[in-house]
Motif scaffolding. Structure first.
Motif, PDB file in Angstrom:
ATOM      1  N   ARG A  65      14.367 -56.968  41.037  1.00 51.41           N
ATOM      2  CA  ARG A  65      13.690 -57.478  42.229  1.00 51.41           C
ATOM      3  C   ARG A  65      12.421 -56.668  42.500  1.00 51.41           C
ATOM      4  O   ARG A  65      12.421 -55.741  43.311  1.00 51.41           O
ATOM      5  N   PRO A  66      11.298 -56.992  41.838  1.00 56.68           N
ATOM      6  CA  PRO A  66      10.063 -56.228  42.046  1.00 56.68           C
ATOM      7  C   PRO A  66       9.532 -56.291  43.478  1.00 56.68           C
ATOM      8  O   PRO A  66       8.703 -55.469  43.862  1.00 56.68           O
ATOM      9  N   ALA A  94      14.825 -52.141  50.690  1.00 54.81           N
ATOM     10  CA  ALA A  94      14.087 -52.964  51.650  1.00 54.81           C
ATOM     11  C   ALA A  94      12.883 -53.582  50.941  1.00 54.81           C
ATOM     12  O   ALA A  94      12.514 -53.146  49.845  1.00 54.81           O
ATOM     13  N   PRO A  95      12.244 -54.579  51.561  1.00 54.39           N
ATOM     14  CA  PRO A  95      11.035 -55.137  50.960  1.00 54.39           C
ATOM     15  C   PRO A  95       9.963 -54.064  50.790  1.00 54.39           C
ATOM     16  O   PRO A  95       9.872 -53.121  51.594  1.00 54.39           O
ATOM     17  N   LEU A 112      18.021 -54.187  53.533  1.00 54.94           N
ATOM     18  CA  LEU A 112      18.978 -55.077  52.882  1.00 54.94           C
ATOM     19  C   LEU A 112      20.236 -54.352  52.437  1.00 54.94           C
ATOM     20  O   LEU A 112      21.311 -54.949  52.375  1.00 54.94           O
ATOM     21  N   MET A 113      20.089 -53.044  52.101  1.00 60.22           N
ATOM     22  CA  MET A 113      21.243 -52.311  51.600  1.00 60.22           C
ATOM     23  C   MET A 113      21.049 -50.812  51.826  1.00 60.22           C
ATOM     24  O   MET A 113      19.963 -50.283  51.608  1.00 60.22           O
ATOM     25  N   ALA A 114      22.120 -50.150  52.258  1.00 61.72           N
ATOM     26  CA  ALA A 114      22.158 -48.683  52.331  1.00 61.72           C
ATOM     27  C   ALA A 114      23.042 -48.209  51.193  1.00 61.72           C
ATOM     28  O   ALA A 114      24.045 -48.854  50.860  1.00 61.72           O
ATOM     29  N   PRO A 183      21.713 -60.769  50.660  1.00 61.97           N
ATOM     30  CA  PRO A 183      20.302 -60.994  50.349  1.00 61.97           C
ATOM     31  C   PRO A 183      19.736 -60.136  49.224  1.00 61.97           C
ATOM     32  O   PRO A 183      18.537 -60.206  48.943  1.00 61.97           O
ATOM     33  N   VAL A 184      20.560 -59.330  48.547  1.00 62.55           N
ATOM     34  CA  VAL A 184      20.051 -58.494  47.460  1.00 62.55           C
ATOM     35  C   VAL A 184      19.971 -59.297  46.167  1.00 62.55           C
ATOM     36  O   VAL A 184      18.934 -59.351  45.521  1.00 62.55           O
ATOM     37  N   GLY A 185      21.065 -59.910  45.748  1.00 56.57           N
ATOM     38  CA  GLY A 185      21.048 -60.783  44.584  1.00 56.57           C
ATOM     39  C   GLY A 185      20.764 -60.081  43.261  1.00 56.57           C
ATOM     40  O   GLY A 185      19.914 -60.525  42.499  1.00 56.57           O
TER      41      GLY A 185
END
Length: 198
Positions: A65-66, A94-95, A112-114, A183-185
């Motif tokens: 996910r770039p 995060a973005p 999105l994730m910790a 939302p990570v995918g």
């Protein structure tokens, strides 16, 4: 090593904690401070294998996910209900650009994730398996990823819930494939993690 001070009836305010942490971290760069469940935690800077795991994950996330960045610099987050806690995850996904201008303690709404990687200390069980999932879930962070070196496994916590932290926990042994859902995918092959168990 993490040292947790006992909670007292007259709980310290977040503002007082932030001033203490800022001063103490400036004086001693080998520790980082957290404030979860009304207690101050002192988290030592990590060892080489711990850091290698964080970098492994950062590279895998960037490849898949770039548009996202796994921040492994100790970026602080406002956590728990009503943002009354302060945590420094080992990684925060995060973005790209999300933390720009946010300061030392960022709002978790765009996270999105910790990520936490267990340490070989006496407090890792309570900190990484109890306090952190509760705090991150209360803050509404969609995923909590625990890389558990003691148990040679990855735990993916999903469905944040302010009452219980996360309602779903999926466990995969090192060497297996793990899916980090939306939302990570991202799908991870965890075979490489076997070499980082001390």
């Amino acid at each position: 090593m993490t040292v947790m001070a006992e909670r007292t009836s007259s709980q310290m305010s977040v503002d007082v904690f932030e001033r203490i942490a800022e001063f103490a971290e400036r004086e001693d760069e080998t520790v980082r401070f957290e404030f979860i469940d009304g207690r101050i935690g002192v988290k030592k800077v990590t060892n080489g294998s711990h850091g290698e795991i964080a970098m492994w994950l950062a590279f895998r996330c960037k490849e898949a996910r770039p548009d996202l960045t796994l921040n492994t610099t100790g970026q602080g987050l406002k956590v728990e209900a009503y943002r009354k806690g302060r945590a420094r995850p080992d990684g925060v996904l995060a973005p790209v650009g999300y933390f720009n201008g946010q300061g030392e303690w960022a709002d978790p709404d765009g996270v999105l994730m910790a990520v936490e990687v267990t340490s070989y200390d006496s407090d890792t069980h309570h900190r990484d398996r109890v306090d952190k999932p509760q705090a991150y879930g209360e803050a509404g962070i969609p995923l909590y990823l625990l890389i558990d070196r003691d148990n040679h496994s990855i735990l993916v916590h999903t469905v944040p819930d302010p009452e219980v932290g996360y309602r779903d926990i999926h466990v995969v042994a090192f060497g297996g494939k793990v899916i980090l859902p939306d939302p990570v995918g991202i799908e991870l092959d965890t075979d490489e993690l076997k070499q980082y168990v001390d």
